[in-house]
Write an enzyme that holds these catalytic residues in place. Structure first.
Site, PDB file in Angstrom:
ATOM      1  N   CYS A 136       6.532   2.750   0.135  1.00 18.47           N
ATOM      2  CA  CYS A 136       5.514   3.011   1.156  1.00 18.47           C
ATOM      3  C   CYS A 136       5.846   4.270   1.933  1.00 18.47           C
ATOM      4  O   CYS A 136       4.961   5.049   2.257  1.00 18.47           O
ATOM      5  CB  CYS A 136       5.332   1.846   2.116  1.00 18.47           C
ATOM      6  N   VAL A 196       3.267   7.309   2.305  1.00 17.53           N
ATOM      7  CA  VAL A 196       2.632   7.629   3.590  1.00 17.53           C
ATOM      8  C   VAL A 196       2.897   9.088   3.950  1.00 17.53           C
ATOM      9  O   VAL A 196       2.012   9.800   4.418  1.00 17.53           O
ATOM     10  CB  VAL A 196       3.130   6.681   4.698  1.00 17.53           C
TER      11      VAL A 196
END
Lengths: 419, 490
Positions: free
Chosen positions: B135, B139
């Site tokens: 993640c 991101v």
């Protein structure tokens, strides 16, 4: 120390950033969970994708309740603060007995930059104390950063209050691995000292709040809780003593320290420890022949390495090399008294080189790294994380360690190895 | 009741005088507010039924010979997964990490990837590196492909042009907020084939199998069945010889690599295969279907071969794809399986069973328990899956059951349902231990993850022989729990 053969070994100094692609360290969230996991009377919630909540539930192989906001793409793109507020309200509704909440930030919530601290203030105004643990995984070099963050949060909970009437201590940096706290408590009870709380192996929100009831803080794990002990001293005037209950010498020294602090007669302590030690030596003598002179390789976090090396020396073993995962300079300094080969964050191939060239008789490591040396045919002992093998602390713990070492060394399976 | 007593009922003595802390004797059970029980009504997730995507991609990569997953993210993303793997398999698993610190969060993970890949190539000499994103890198928006180009350019300068040939790279995008570990495996299966598979034009008689997150024992059973069929086969992501290996002692060459695993060559030749079988529809169908679209290799996506119907279905498809008969030896194994089912029907018929786990496992196991005459009551599908729900519905329609299916729910709602309607046996993974103890119901472990039993990863549950073992496990659990010892041998 015997002459060491040449070993192609990288001796990494400690405190450096990890080398990408290599190394065994964990993240700040891991560290924060390690410390805060067992705190009772709390709602613990991870603000992040589902993985952190899934894995974080297990701390030292024991499951502790952990909630998660299980962020999805929608929240990552449009912000998850409302989602978090709703989740917190629900978590409190499901746990009416909780006195407060810890909200862990994960990498995602750290990166999208949400004002979780602001939300926590809103909850606090409603009488629901919410503490933010700002531990996105990338925020420190290793789990040590997470330990520090967690203790900062705990320090924020402590309130000044009246002292207890009978001699009382707190244990700082004691994580109750495999039931250690019970052993230490019984040792202290023998002196007539009560334990207020065990940070953080056996503690609760309200016990941390009234931490100042105790007269003395006993610092067990220097690498995680030292800052807390110092802060408690400067803020609340609580004195602290470094103690250790690993190995008979350390136990005797620590008990003497505590007795002299409370003004107990030293003779009584001496008589007690001597009696226990005699009993211990009787059982130990049968093990010592097998253990003395055996060469051991250590690979563990940081705080346990020094005491473990000392215990192994007391048992007559020789430490040939030490690898810490998140060591500090003080830890390494202590370890250099045992061996010159001290490194921080060794990689798997470095470990294999060590095994190949040093050929230790036994390897002592943590639960997740133990399978590599076993696969390569080395008797390996992992640090106990389950109650069934018993702790290594106290007199009985010293015996446990000796017995475990004898077990792995004398297991018949190693006889079948080789061509 | 006693918890509510304000003072000790002795005249003149109070808790305060006694100087004892008043503590409740036991925690009283407070049922949760009913509106907060269903997962759909809650923002908070309690004991999720699945974990995040990178785990699946790492699992797949570890089934490849001399391959290392390189996780582009923070260090915890690998620590936790290594922990999980080491508990399930009790095997060493090399997983590398980009070690994101704060600088990476600010400036991106370019430096980490370039340095990390170089370190890996120099130290470990892998044949393949799978870059698994997390993640955080997603991101931040790391451009993995351009980072990789730069890393390769630098390595070519330093180590010579042969490095481009020696090491293959696969990039798997697995932001954990976008799916579960099952989806991670699924994506890995597609990305590996996309990056490596070629069509040479020569016709080769072999089939490929993508097993999904089966255990080493299951994969060995698949190979056994294919051998009996006389089909030349290649299991892609074959963890049976990487995560279950003999103890050998110090290898001549350091670092240690497990001897087995699918060679990179097998992925390259997948484009020439006669057929490709995805035996876990949710973990692996993406790869099979991509190969079908791109190289016209017929893809068979089917329910995991657990139980009679699913195994029959699998073997019939293999026979159809390769034009080979089903040998007598397999019919014999099927007969033994049927015999075992008939022998034990009294123990299994009409027993209520609750199921929990990954969609592929749960869907196949639902077919199996229906075949045993058991009544599925509450089924938790850990990862939301339309296909699995459809499969479960079909099985229950055929056998006339109406279970409650919690598709993509969390364990909290499933456990609450179990507490209020106690089944006779639970089929689930190791995270169901607590509820099984609480309601005192035997738990038969299967699926992902099983870490609190020894040797489960070596025992198959697929195929006829595996089904017989699985049946024995279920019956023995019921026997241990419900029948007195002297009644079991009648």
């Amino acid at each position: 120390m015997s002459a060491q053969p040449f070993v192609p070994f990288w001796q990494n100094p400690c405190g450096l950033p990890s080398r990408p692609g290599l190394g065994q360290r964990a993240c700040a969230f891991f560290g924060a969970r390690y410390v805060l996991g067992p705190v009772k009377e709390t709602v613990q919630l991870v603000h992040g994708p589902v993985g952190c909540g899934y894995y974080g539930r297990l701390v030292r192989m024991v499951p502790y309740p952990l909630y998660t906001t299980a962020l999805t793409e929608k929240e990552v793109v449009f912000g998850g603060l409302d989602h978090l507020a709703q989740a917190l309200r629900e978590a409190f509704a499901l746990n009416p007995e909780a006195r407060g909440a810890f909200v862990y930030l994960s990498c995602v919530s750290g990166l999208i930059g949400e004002d979780v601290a602001g939300l926590a203030r809103l909850f606090e105004e409603k009488g629901l104390p919410v503490k933010t643990v700002a531990c996105p995984g990338f925020s420190s070099f290793s789990q040590a950063g997470g330990h520090a963050l967690a203790y900062e949060v705990l320090l924020g909970l402590v309130k000044p209050g009246p002292l207890a009437e009978e001699p009382t201590v707190n244990l700082l940096g004691e994580y109750n691995v495999a039931g250690e706290a019970r052993v230490i408590k019984s040792l202290l009870e023998g002196l007539g000292v009560k334990v207020h709380t065990v940070l953080t192996g056996e503690t609760s929100w309200s016990e941390i709040k009234t931490l100042t009831r105790a007269h003395l803080n006993l610092l067990l794990c220097g690498s995680t809780a030292e800052a807390l002990a110092k802060d408690l001293k400067s803020r609340f005037g609580m004195p602290f003593e470094r103690v250790s209950f690993y190995g008979p010498t350390a136990i005797a020294r620590s008990l003497k320290k505590i007795a002299s602090f409370f003004g107990f007669p030293g003779k009584k302590v001496l008589a007690r420890t001597r009696k226990d030690e005699d009993k211990l030596q009787k059982t130990l003598s049968s093990y010592k022949d097998l253990l003395s002179g055996r060469r051991v390789l250590l690979l563990l976090g940081a705080g346990k390495l020094g005491p473990l090396a000392r215990m192994l020396r007391e048992l007559g073993l020789e430490v040939v090399a030490v690898g810490s995962i998140f060591g500090r300079e003080e830890d390494h300094q202590k370890l250099r008294a045992y061996t010159e080969l001290v490194s921080d964050n060794p990689t798997e191939d470095e470990l294999e080189y060590l095994l190949k060239f040093l050929k230790p008789d036994v390897v002592l490591t943590n639960a997740r790294d133990q399978w590599r040396p076993i696969k390569l045919g080395f008797p390996t002992l992992s640090f106990p994380q389950t109650v069934d093998r018993g702790p290594y602390t106290g007199y009985e713990g010293f015996l446990n360690l000796a017995r475990d070492l004898v077990k792995v060394l004398s297991a018949p399976v190693w006889r079948f190895l080789g061509p | 009741m006693i918890n509510q007593v304000k003072e000790i009922p002795i005249e003149g003595i109070t808790y305060k005088n006694l100087k004892i802390e008043k503590k409740p004797l036991s925690r009283e059970y407070v049922p949760p507010p009913p509106e907060l029980v269903p997962r759909a009504n809650r923002a908070v997730c309690i004991d999720p039924g699945h974990t995040c995507m990178p785990l699946g991609a790492m699992w797949a990569t570890l089934g490849v010979h001399r391959a290392i997953p390189f996780v582009q993210g923070a260090q915890g993303c690998t620590t936790y997964v290594r922990y999980t793997f080491s508990r399930i398999f009790r095997e060493p698993a090399t997983i590398a990490n980009a070690s994101f610190h704060e600088d990476a969060a600010v400036f991106g993970g370019r430096k980490n990837l370039v340095r990390g890949v170089r370190n890996l190539v120099c130290r470990y000499q892998p044949e393949l590196i799978a870059i698994v994103t997390t993640c955080s890198s997603e991101v931040i928006g790391d451009d993995i492909h351009s980072f990789l180009d730069e890393a390769l350019d630098l390595m070519e300068e330093e180590l010579g042009p042969e490095v481009r040939e020696a090491v293959k790279f696969v990039v798997v995008n697995t932001p954990s907020f976008a799916g579960s570990h099952v989806e991670g495996y699924n994506r890995a299966s597609r990305e590996f084939l996309k990056a490596l598979a070629r069509k040479s034009g020569e016709t080769r008689e072999h089939v490929c199998l993508i097993p999904g997150m089966m255990t080493p024992g299951d994969i060995r059973e698949l190979k056994h069945m294919m051998e009996l069929m006389g089909v030349s086969h290649r299991v892609l992501f074959d963890i049976s010889e990487t995560l279950d290996c003999p103890l050998v002692g110090m290898p001549d060459r350091i670092p240690y690599y497990p001897p087995g695993g699918t060679p990179v060559e097998a992925f390259v030749r997948a484009g020439d295969a006669q057929a490709i079988f995805a035996l876990s529809p949710d973990a692996g169908s993406a790869g099979a279907q991509w190969l079908d679209r791109r190289y016209k290799v017929p893809a068979y996506v089917m329910t995991m071969p657990i139980g009679v119907r699913n195994t029959d279905h699998f073997l019939r498809n293999v026979a159809e794809a390769t034009d080979r008969p089903i040998p007598d030896r397999l019919r014999w194994e099927r007969g033994i399986f049927l015999d075992a089912m008939a022998d034990t029907l009294h123990y299994t018929m009409m027993k209520k069973v609750a199921l929990c786990g990954d969609p592929d496992f749960v869907a196949a196991a639902t077919w199996f328990v229906c075949e045993l005459g058991m009544v599925p009551t509450y089924i938790l599908v850990g990862t939301k899956s339309r296909r699995a729900e459809e499969d479960i519905r079909q099985a229950c329609e055929e056998y006339g059951h109406q279970p409650v299916v919690m598709n993509g729910g969390d364990q909290f709602e499933w456990e609450y349902a179990l507490k209020n309607d106690i089944p006779d046996v639970i089929l689930g993974h190791s995270r169901c231990v607590n509820i099984a103890r609480e309601i005192q119901v035997p738990l038969v472990r299967f699926g992902f993850p099983v870490y609190d039993r020894v040797g489960y990863q070596r025992e198959p549950i697929v195929g006829y022989r595996g089904g017989e073992r699985f049946l024995a496990r279920i019956v023995n659990a019921i026997l241990d729990h419900q029948y007195p010892d002297d009644r079991t041998h009648q």
